[in-house]
Design an enzyme around this catalytic site. Structure first.
Site, PDB file in Angstrom:
ATOM      1  N   GLU A  85       0.839  -1.219   0.000  1.00 29.21           N
ATOM      2  CA  GLU A  85       0.000   0.000   0.000  1.00 29.21           C
ATOM      3  C   GLU A  85       0.867   1.260   0.000  1.00 29.21           C
ATOM      4  OE1 GLU A  85      -3.044   1.640  -0.999  1.00 29.21           O
ATOM      5  OE2 GLU A  85      -3.414  -0.448  -0.508  1.00 29.21           O
TER       6      GLU A  85
HETATM    7  C1  FAD Z   1       2.868  -9.788   1.062  1.00 29.91           C
HETATM    8  C2  FAD Z   1       2.503  -8.815   0.006  1.00 29.91           C
HETATM    9  C3  FAD Z   1       1.167  -8.560  -0.259  1.00 29.91           C
HETATM   10  C4  FAD Z   1       0.812  -7.687  -1.282  1.00 29.91           C
HETATM   11  N1  FAD Z   1      -0.516  -7.514  -1.605  1.00 29.91           N
HETATM   12  C5  FAD Z   1      -0.827  -6.862  -2.756  1.00 29.91           C
HETATM   13  C6  FAD Z   1      -2.160  -6.872  -3.265  1.00 29.91           C
HETATM   14  O1  FAD Z   1      -3.077  -7.433  -2.656  1.00 29.91           O
HETATM   15  N2  FAD Z   1      -2.407  -6.258  -4.455  1.00 29.91           N
HETATM   16  C7  FAD Z   1      -1.421  -5.634  -5.158  1.00 29.91           C
HETATM   17  O2  FAD Z   1      -1.704  -5.118  -6.225  1.00 29.91           O
HETATM   18  N3  FAD Z   1      -0.147  -5.579  -4.687  1.00 29.91           N
HETATM   19  C8  FAD Z   1       0.172  -6.186  -3.513  1.00 29.91           C
HETATM   20  N4  FAD Z   1       1.459  -6.176  -3.050  1.00 29.91           N
HETATM   21  C9  FAD Z   1       2.476  -5.437  -3.784  1.00 29.91           C
HETATM   22  C10 FAD Z   1       2.977  -4.214  -3.041  1.00 29.91           C
HETATM   23  O3  FAD Z   1       1.991  -3.215  -3.039  1.00 29.91           O
HETATM   24  C11 FAD Z   1       4.288  -3.790  -3.720  1.00 29.91           C
HETATM   25  O4  FAD Z   1       5.259  -4.728  -3.324  1.00 29.91           O
HETATM   26  C12 FAD Z   1       4.707  -2.374  -3.340  1.00 29.91           C
HETATM   27  O5  FAD Z   1       3.848  -1.464  -3.951  1.00 29.91           O
HETATM   28  C13 FAD Z   1       6.143  -2.054  -3.768  1.00 29.91           C
HETATM   29  O6  FAD Z   1       6.365  -2.370  -5.108  1.00 29.91           O
HETATM   30  P1  FAD Z   1       7.631  -3.260  -5.518  1.00 29.91           P
HETATM   31  O7  FAD Z   1       7.586  -4.488  -4.678  1.00 29.91           O
HETATM   32  O8  FAD Z   1       7.638  -3.437  -6.973  1.00 29.91           O
HETATM   33  O9  FAD Z   1       8.886  -2.431  -5.053  1.00 29.91           O
HETATM   34  P2  FAD Z   1       9.590  -1.265  -5.903  1.00 29.91           P
HETATM   35  O10 FAD Z   1       8.555  -0.343  -6.421  1.00 29.91           O
HETATM   36  O11 FAD Z   1      10.543  -1.860  -6.859  1.00 29.91           O
HETATM   37  O12 FAD Z   1      10.393  -0.518  -4.749  1.00 29.91           O
HETATM   38  C14 FAD Z   1      11.697  -0.953  -4.303  1.00 29.91           C
HETATM   39  C15 FAD Z   1      12.295   0.158  -3.439  1.00 29.91           C
HETATM   40  O13 FAD Z   1      12.429   1.344  -4.224  1.00 29.91           O
HETATM   41  C16 FAD Z   1      11.749   2.418  -3.591  1.00 29.91           C
HETATM   42  N5  FAD Z   1      11.110   3.260  -4.596  1.00 29.91           N
HETATM   43  C17 FAD Z   1      10.474   2.881  -5.730  1.00 29.91           C
HETATM   44  N6  FAD Z   1       9.979   3.953  -6.357  1.00 29.91           N
HETATM   45  C18 FAD Z   1      10.290   5.028  -5.598  1.00 29.91           C
HETATM   46  C19 FAD Z   1      10.044   6.419  -5.705  1.00 29.91           C
HETATM   47  N7  FAD Z   1       9.357   6.932  -6.714  1.00 29.91           N
HETATM   48  N8  FAD Z   1      10.524   7.229  -4.728  1.00 29.91           N
HETATM   49  C20 FAD Z   1      11.200   6.732  -3.681  1.00 29.91           C
HETATM   50  N9  FAD Z   1      11.455   5.428  -3.525  1.00 29.91           N
HETATM   51  C21 FAD Z   1      10.997   4.589  -4.468  1.00 29.91           C
HETATM   52  C22 FAD Z   1      10.707   1.779  -2.673  1.00 29.91           C
HETATM   53  O14 FAD Z   1      10.374   2.639  -1.598  1.00 29.91           O
HETATM   54  C23 FAD Z   1      11.423   0.523  -2.238  1.00 29.91           C
HETATM   55  O15 FAD Z   1      12.235   0.811  -1.136  1.00 29.91           O
HETATM   56  C24 FAD Z   1       1.824  -7.015  -2.006  1.00 29.91           C
HETATM   57  C25 FAD Z   1       3.168  -7.246  -1.704  1.00 29.91           C
HETATM   58  C26 FAD Z   1       3.513  -8.146  -0.737  1.00 29.91           C
HETATM   59  C27 FAD Z   1       4.977  -8.414  -0.484  1.00 29.91           C
END
Ligand code: FAD
Length: 595
Positions: free
Chosen positions: A437
């Site tokens: 989220e």
């Molecule tokens: C257990 C679990 C349940 C989940 N449930 C759902 C769900 O029900 N539905 C759904 O759609 N998703 C779900 N998610 C996905 C979750 O919302 C994403 O993992 C999250 O949004 C982060 O995206 P990412 O994992 O691709 O990380 P990335 O976006 O790759 O981020 C990696 C790092 O880079 C940083 N970063 C990236 N962009 C920026 C920026 N613009 N500025 C500053 N820092 C940045 C982040 O803060 C983080 O530290 C779930 C994830 C998990 C692990």
């Protein structure tokens, strides 16, 4: 693992002193809410949380979920608990009365959600995601979609999911690639979604997936994403279940925590395209998701409160019975809770939770005012306050939950690192809350860019002025004077930090982004301190009026003092980090990390 006792006295105290329950109960549409009703709801919910959900927390963690041939089996006992949860009306409770829910204000459903989460975070996520999906359909769906899907979702017969994330589209949803091609009165949806919470399960007859996808003519970026209902089983016009849709859970993730929550990889359209139904207008899917975001983010912030409370209860109980070493100035055999450093850790956990819970409940109350007040100016001001505080509640409460859960492990010593006590599970489970989220970094960017810079700091200055009014008034209450004094400097520094963002952001956005998380923490400490101060004032007044629960009230004053002397000085130091530390981070080249 020890059990969970819903902290009903704390919850009621916070509802009244910070949430202003009497005022919320006087808003249009909340006429049936009374303190007796709220107390009765919390008592009953507390029994279900402690008696049914909490005992499944550790066994669910150990056993985990299993995915075989696209079918997911949840841990033993979960199906039965979910059925009882629905049968007793808890699943429907947060929904609008017109759909069979209780139509309660957010302020009242917030402590109930806190209980489910504290008792069993993995279990609670199913309802939380379903609530979000219901809200999306209710706000943006057609009348036919509302009547076809919502009643069963409210009852819990069907559950809901949010399918946003794809391998290349996490924080940046503009990169979503899932496609939806029109065909008659529906769309053929193809693509892969990852990390979908409760994306496949064995507790519901049907699963209503809300899926972000692109139409063939969609513009690039965020403006080209649409929202679709894609049910696991197609639904006939009379509401009965039809054929299996072309979607499958191809696997579930192996995770650090929340093992009882199936996190699914969802594959749509392997056999030609899943049938999906457009919600609202084309290309507005992300905007629709954003309207849900305040509630979803508040609820994840609340997860932080809940899991911190659970970790605290466990640490307090352990420290109260573990005897180790002679405690200075205490009788022989005194447990470790009397060692000054263990006392410090327990106080630290508790003082942070006081601030976190107050922040979440206060924000829920502001949401109620924003949605229900008949006074347009009051509603507008409350909405501005909600918009400002949501990233703070989400970011601060989840980051501090990890800290609290980690301290909980430390209180247990070696037994904290051993899985059988359960302290480690809270630490592992809490770790996801700062990620999903919107990560803390994303919350902080939102705070700095959208919430502070865009209005030139106006909403923040309005909040700072209100905090100063409370602070100045509290100086006259001797029991709260220490915290009132301790707030002076951090409040001033917060004002300076806001001014710095307003001055700096346009010319050097990378610099403000480098300091955004520190600013979020400073804001959290100050807002939390303000609300703890309000609670201390109320506790002092009740104590002086001869209220018959002096130990509880004296505790509130002790937590406020700890907040003043131990936590606010940490906040004060953050201004230097924000203003002077930003340049070092901004100018650093990650290539240097290669060594
Ligand atoms: C257990 C679990 C349940 C989940 N449930 C759902 C769900 O029900 N539905 C759904 O759609 N998703 C779900 N998610 C996905 C979750 O919302 C994403 O993992 C999250 O949004 C982060 O995206 P990412 O994992 O691709 O990380 P990335 O976006 O790759 O981020 C990696 C790092 O880079 C940083 N970063 C990236 N962009 C920026 C920026 N613009 N500025 C500053 N820092 C940045 C982040 O803060 C983080 O530290 C779930 C994830 C998990 C692990």
């Amino acid at each position: 693992m020890t059990g969970y006792n819903a902290p009903i006295r704390d919850m009621l105290f916070t509802l009244r002193t910070v949430g202003d329950l009497d005022r919320i109960a006087a808003l249009p549409g909340t006429e049936d809410v009374s303190i007796d009703l709220v107390e009765a709801i919390l008592n009953e919910a507390g029994k279900f949380a402690g008696g049914v959900l909490a005992p499944l927390n550790q066994s669910g963690d150990k056993q985990g979920c299993v995915c075989k041939d696209g079918a997911v089996t949840t841990p033993d006992g979960v199906r039965q608990a979910f059925a009882a949860f629905c049968e007793q009306g808890w699943h429907a409770m947060p929904a609008e009365a017109r759909y069979g829910g209780q139509g309660l204000p957010s302020l009242v459903s917030t402590p109930v959600l806190e209980m489910w989460t504290a008792a069993n975070l993995a279990f609670s996520l199913c309802q939380m995601l379903t609530i979000g999906a219901i809200a999306a359909i209710d706000h943006h769906g057609s009348d036919a979609q509302k009547s076809l899907y919502i009643p069963n979702m409210v009852a819990g017969t069907w559950t809901g999911t949010m399918n946003l994330t794809e391998p290349q589209a996490g924080s940046d949803l503009a990169a979503v690639r899932t496609r939806a091609v029109p065909e008659g009165d529906f769309y053929r949806v193809t693509g892969t979604k990852i990390f979908i919470t409760w994306g496949e399960n064995d507790v519901a007859e049907n699963i209503v997936h809300l899926v972000l996808a692109r139409l063939p003519d969609a513009p690039a970026g965020v403006k080209g994403i649409s929202l679709f209902i894609v049910p696991k089983f197609l639904v006939n016009p009379d509401g009965s279940l039809g054929a299996r849709n072309d979607l499958v859970c191809s696997s579930i993730e192996h995770k650090l925590g929340i093992h009882g929550s199936p996190t699914a990889v969802m594959s749509f359209g392997d056999k030609g395209g899943a049938q999906g139904y457009l919600v609202g207008e084309p290309h507005r899917g992300l905007e629709y998701m954003f309207t849900m975001m305040n509630h979803a983010r508040l609820n994840v912030g609340l997860e932080g409160v809940a899991i911190a409370e659970r970790a605290f209860q466990q640490a307090r109980d352990y420290a109260g019975q573990r005897v180790q070493g002679r405690v200075v100035d205490a009788p022989e055999g005194a447990p470790i809770a009397y060692h000054p450093d263990v006392k410090r850790m327990l106080l630290d956990m508790k003082a942070r939770i006081e601030a976190m819970r107050a922040m979440a409940y206060y924000t829920a109350a502001q949401m109620d005012i924003a949605h229900r007040s008949a006074d347009a100016a009051e509603a507008k001001r409350a909405q501005a306050r909600v918009d400002l505080l949501i990233p703070v509640v989400k970011g601060f409460c989840t980051e501090h939950a990890i800290l609290v859960a980690s301290t909980g492990v430390q209180v247990h010593g070696g037994m904290g690192f051993i899985e059988e006590t359960g302290a480690a599970q809270h630490f592992r489970d809490s770790r996801i809350t700062t990620i999903y989220e919107g990560t803390t970094g994303i919350q902080a960017n939102d705070l700095v860019g959208r919430k502070i810079f865009r209005d030139g700091g106006a909403a923040f200055r309005d909040l700072i002025a209100e905090i100063e009014t409370t602070r100045a008034g509290a100086a006259a209450t001797p029991e709260a004077a220490k915290l009132a004094r301790a707030l002076v400097a951090p409040l001033e520094k917060l004002g300076e930090a806001v001014d710095w963002v307003v001055r700096t952001h346009r010319a050097a956005p990378a610099r403000t982004a480098a300091s955004a998380v520190s600013l979020l923490h400073l804001a959290g400490y100050v807002v939390g301190g303000w609300l703890v101060l309000k609670q201390a004032q109320a506790a002092a007044a009740l104590l002086n009026s001869g209220e018959n629960d002096p130990a509880f009230l004296k505790g509130k004053l002790a937590f406020a003092d700890y907040y003043a002397t131990q936590l606010l000085p940490q906040a004060e130091a953050l201004l230097a980090v924000i203003v002077h530390g930003a340049e070092d981070v901004d100018s650093f080249d990650p290539a240097l990390l290669a060594g």
